[in-house]
Design a protein around this motif. Structure first.
Motif, PDB file in Angstrom:
ATOM      1  N   ILE A   1       0.849  -1.196   0.000  1.00 59.18           N
ATOM      2  CA  ILE A   1       0.000   0.000   0.000  1.00 59.18           C
ATOM      3  C   ILE A   1       0.888   1.252   0.000  1.00 59.18           C
ATOM      4  O   ILE A   1       1.713   1.434   0.884  1.00 59.18           O
ATOM      5  N   ASN A   2       0.735   2.094  -1.038  1.00 57.54           N
ATOM      6  CA  ASN A   2       1.445   3.377  -1.093  1.00 57.54           C
ATOM      7  C   ASN A   2       0.481   4.476  -0.669  1.00 57.54           C
ATOM      8  O   ASN A   2      -0.555   4.650  -1.296  1.00 57.54           O
ATOM      9  N   VAL A   3       0.806   5.186   0.382  1.00 55.24           N
ATOM     10  CA  VAL A   3      -0.133   6.171   0.921  1.00 55.24           C
ATOM     11  C   VAL A   3       0.256   7.598   0.511  1.00 55.24           C
ATOM     12  O   VAL A   3       1.435   7.939   0.507  1.00 55.24           O
ATOM     13  N   ALA A   4      -0.741   8.391   0.148  1.00 55.17           N
ATOM     14  CA  ALA A   4      -0.500   9.831  -0.068  1.00 55.17           C
ATOM     15  C   ALA A   4      -1.666  10.608   0.527  1.00 55.17           C
ATOM     16  O   ALA A   4      -2.817  10.159   0.463  1.00 55.17           O
ATOM     17  N   GLN A   5      -1.372  11.752   1.081  1.00 56.72           N
ATOM     18  CA  GLN A   5      -2.413  12.573   1.722  1.00 56.72           C
ATOM     19  C   GLN A   5      -3.448  13.062   0.701  1.00 56.72           C
ATOM     20  O   GLN A   5      -4.645  13.082   0.980  1.00 56.72           O
ATOM     21  N   GLY A   6      -3.001  13.488  -0.474  1.00 57.69           N
ATOM     22  CA  GLY A   6      -3.918  13.888  -1.546  1.00 57.69           C
ATOM     23  C   GLY A   6      -4.548  15.257  -1.372  1.00 57.69           C
ATOM     24  O   GLY A   6      -4.536  16.086  -2.263  1.00 57.69           O
ATOM     25  N   TYR A   7      -5.139  15.476  -0.238  1.00 56.64           N
ATOM     26  CA  TYR A   7      -5.704  16.795   0.083  1.00 56.64           C
ATOM     27  C   TYR A   7      -5.735  16.926   1.597  1.00 56.64           C
ATOM     28  O   TYR A   7      -5.612  15.936   2.328  1.00 56.64           O
ATOM     29  N   GLU A   8      -5.907  18.154   2.016  1.00 52.39           N
ATOM     30  CA  GLU A   8      -5.865  18.429   3.452  1.00 52.39           C
ATOM     31  C   GLU A   8      -7.185  19.052   3.882  1.00 52.39           C
ATOM     32  O   GLU A   8      -7.765  19.829   3.133  1.00 52.39           O
ATOM     33  N   LYS A   9      -7.629  18.728   5.081  1.00 56.47           N
ATOM     34  CA  LYS A   9      -8.846  19.363   5.612  1.00 56.47           C
ATOM     35  C   LYS A   9      -8.489  20.793   5.993  1.00 56.47           C
ATOM     36  O   LYS A   9      -7.804  21.027   6.978  1.00 56.47           O
ATOM     37  N   GLN A  10      -8.935  21.746   5.183  1.00 56.13           N
ATOM     38  CA  GLN A  10      -8.569  23.145   5.421  1.00 56.13           C
ATOM     39  C   GLN A  10      -9.760  23.934   5.945  1.00 56.13           C
ATOM     40  O   GLN A  10     -10.079  25.015   5.469  1.00 56.13           O
TER      41      GLN A  10
END
Ligand code: BGC
Length: 716
Positions: free
Chosen positions: A407-416
């Motif tokens: 599994i390669n994990v990326a945040q992708g977007y942030e709760k802003q």
């Protein structure tokens, strides 16, 4: 046996059975021994979530709790601060929309029972739920707590849920009565609607909860209805609730929804909660005692209110013996939460049979997006929970996926964003960070065989006290998803949310799309089981996802959130699919839509009208076959269309459904019945239900916009 008028509604001239008569006489005896002060003491909060009893008469304090999808963390008696208990972390059950998406009343009953047990174990007498307001706009911040856009589906799901809860000697509380369909200006807005919309759309859930579910309590809403606050609205609280629907239980206010003493007391409300003042200064405290003393409220009115409370106390054994003790965080509760979660996931799109994931065919999988790791239990405001545990989608996948898959994990977007009780949601977008996270996600996607993007919204958007600002995916998610989908053809998007979001562009660009909810403690496990094919998806949407917000009824009519604090429901009865179908506006994903890993064939419809006591019955049967290689469940939906009518009718309306589990290759004869009187409309002229004889079309659909079989029948 007939009793005299003193006790109130329950005994006002109606024949009671032996047990009811016994209860009424017990109530009468108790009330007769009470002083006015003692009686009034029972009619208002004496802490944030209790009302007083009368110790000398063996009437205990009454303990209330939110609700609806778990038992809220214990707070201090006189403030909203956490009490700091260490044994109040509960099982988090999937929220209202998730439960509704299962279309499985049996699961509602089981989660109701589990919720009731948890409430009892925590010493609660009333659990403040379910919330059953109709989804009128995609933007309502509380849609996630409710059960979607269709009054029939809401009714079918809330009745067993209530019965399950109440079987554990806990009172359920249906809320928010009535027309609290938006959070914007909820405390001040005046809602106007026709009697027809009231009876056909906004009341049926409450009616079913009362008449079929025997719900013990109800919460009056914050808003006004036809110029008067809901809690001091005699039309709602007495004419409709008591006289028309026959409610025998307790009507309480929402927290701080009372604005007067005499008017509210005489309108019919029983219990005032949450007013922001010293408890003796509540409208139903010292001022109510004065109002009785100076003749503005009759003591018989007070007696009725106290009687209603005592009746619920006796029925739930708050007074009495052998009360159930409940249970907390049992394996059965986790199982109940898991079962709802697994049947609620909706497969919106599955081109190239992207799903289920076939681990033997992939070596690497990218998991992208904030919702892969976000826990939602605590959010949403009054329904927020201190959950004992919550399995996130990533944790679910990690436990379910073969260890050979990396599994390669990326945040992708942030709760802003951040939600504040008094200010609502504050969004602080940082485009530079959005770009950076999207670029990282694209890189991770490029080096993976398959991509799962966990996108959507969270409880900064789906929340009490504020509506969503629009229907768009926040935090730059749409662009990120489109970029990732371009970089990797095998991109699957999983949306978390409890209300519709704009998926039009994403839906065009990605081969597979899944709808996930705020799905409780076991949500991540259930989702992983669906994605990996252990569970065949069987949820269907309890609301329409429109192409754009302006397609949806309230917005197309320009009557959201209202003008000068008045909102007029001009779309009338055309709510949800009733609007889209009648106006021929194609939705992106229709009400009732949901795919499966297998396929179903419908055949051999037979619909006939047979006479039955004072009514006619439409007997419907058809054959349903699982024609694929995987076991699965289909939700067959029965809609009726009335092509010729003296008033406008929606293109079609849901009148029955059945979730049918079929093994691969198996078929089953499905039988359903609909009462002819259920095909009536509510006449504005006569203020009565009217059934016009003539032809109706019976449609057997797999979604509101996907007809499989139809037949014309004739109602005499
Ligand atoms: C909500 C209710 C809730 C109550 C108590 C109100 O703000 O509208 O649904 O039960 O607070 O927390």
């Amino acid at each position: 046996m007939l009793l005299a008028g003193f006790i109130g509604c329950k005994s006002s001239g109606k024949t009671l059975n032996e047990n009811e008569a016994k209860i009424e006489s017990q109530i009468e005896k108790l009330v007769k021994q009470m002083t006015l002060e003692e009686k009034v003491g029972m009619l208002h909060g004496n802490s944030k979530f209790t009302s007083a009893g009368v110790e000398r008469l063996g009437i205990p304090e009454w303990h209330l709790s939110d609700g609806p999808h778990g038992v809220r963390e214990e707070i201090k008696r006189d403030s909203w601060d956490a009490a700091g208990w260490t044994n109040d972390s509960c099982t988090y059950f999937p929220t209202g929309t998730a439960l509704a998406a299962t279309w499985n009343p049996d699961l509602a009953r089981k989660s109701g029972k589990a919720l009731g047990e948890e409430a009892r174990w925590r010493g609660k007498d009333i659990l403040l739920g379910p919330g059953i307001n109709i989804m009128r706009t995609p933007l309502n911040g509380r849609n996630f707590e409710y059960m979607g856009e269709d009054p029939y589906l809401v009714s079918q799901m809330c009745v067993p849920l209530i019965q399950g809860m109440q079987s554990e000697d806990v009172a359920a509380c249906i809320k928010h009565y009535l027309a609290n369909n938006q959070e914007t200006n909820r405390g001040t807005v005046d809602v106007l609607m026709s009697n027809r919309a009231l009876h056909e759309i906004y009341l049926p859930g409450f009616k079913a909860a009362i008449q079929q579910g025997n719900v013990y309590t109800l919460m009056g809403a914050y808003n006004k209805f036809r110029g008067e606050w809901c809690c001091e609205n005699k039309f709602l609280m007495t004419d409709i609730l008591r006289n028309e629907l026959g409610f025998k239980g307790v009507s309480m206010s929402d927290w701080a929804a009372v604005h007067s003493t005499v008017e509210t007391a005489n309108a019919g409300l029983d219990l005032e909660m949450g007013t922001d003042s010293a408890y003796n200064r509540y409208y139903f405290a010292d001022k109510l005692i004065d109002a009785v003393k100076n003749g503005k409220v009759k003591e018989s009115v007070i007696n009725e209110k106290v009687s209603n409370i005592l009746r619920v106390m006796i029925e739930t054994k708050v007074i009495g013996e052998n009360r159930k003790k409940g249970a907390f965080n049992t394996p059965e509760h986790s199982e109940a939460a898991y079962n709802v979660a697994k049947e609620s996931v909706v497969l919106l799109k599955n081109d190239r049979q992207m799903l289920p994931i076939q681990p033997e065919k992939i070596k690497t999988i990218a998991v992208i997006g904030d919702n892969a790791t976000r826990k939602h239990a605590a959010g949403g405001n009054s329904s927020g929970l201190k959950a004992r545990y919550e399995i996130t989608p990533l944790a679910g996948l990690q436990s379910r996926l073969d260890k050979t898959v990396k599994i390669n994990v990326a945040q992708g977007y942030e709760k802003q964003s951040q939600i504040f009780w008094d200010k609502g949601m504050v969004l602080k977008e940082d485009k530079a960070i959005q770009k950076k996270l999207a670029a990282e996600a694209v890189e991770v996607a490029k080096k993976s065989d398959m991509v799962l993007i966990f996108a959507g919204i969270n409880h900064d958007y789906d929340t009490e006290s504020a509506d969503k600002p629009d229907m768009e995916l926040p935090y730059g998610q749409e662009q990120m998803i489109l970029d990732v989908a371009k970089a990797n053809q095998n991109t699957i998007v999983i949306i978390t949310g409890g209300s519709p979001v704009n998926l039009s562009r994403i839906s065009e660009q990605v081969p597979a799309l899944v709808w996930e909810w705020y799905n409780g403690s076991e949500g991540g496990n259930a989702l992983a089981d669906v994605l990996t094919g252990k569970i065949n998806p069987s949820g269907k949407l309890p609301f329409t996802i429109p192409v754009s917000l302006n397609d949806s009824p309230a917005h197309a009519m320009g009557n959201y959130p209202g003008k000068n604090l008045t909102v007029s429901y001009e779309e009338d009865i055309l709510v949800g699919y009733r609007w889209y179908d009648t106006k021929k506006i194609a939705p992106l994903y229709a009400f009732g839509h949901g795919l499966s890993y297998t396929s179903f064939e419908y055949s051999d419809l037979k619909a006939e009208v047979i006479p039955s006591d004072n009514d006619q019955l439409v007997q419907i049967s058809f054959n349903l076959k699982n024609t694929g290689n995987t076991d699965g469940a289909e939700i067959a939906q029965v809609y009726f269309s009335d092509p010729k009518s003296s008033v406008q009718r929606p293109e079609q309306e849901l009148k029955a459904f059945k979730k049918v589990f079929l093994k691969a290759g198996e078929s089953q004869q499905v039988s359903l019945q609909v009462k002819a009187t259920d095909l009536a409309f509510f006449s504005e002229q006569t203020n009565k239900w009217v059934l016009e004889p003539g032809d109706f079309e019976v449609r057997i659909n797999s979604a509101s916009n996907n007809n499989r079989l139809k037949q014309t029948i004739n109602i005499k």
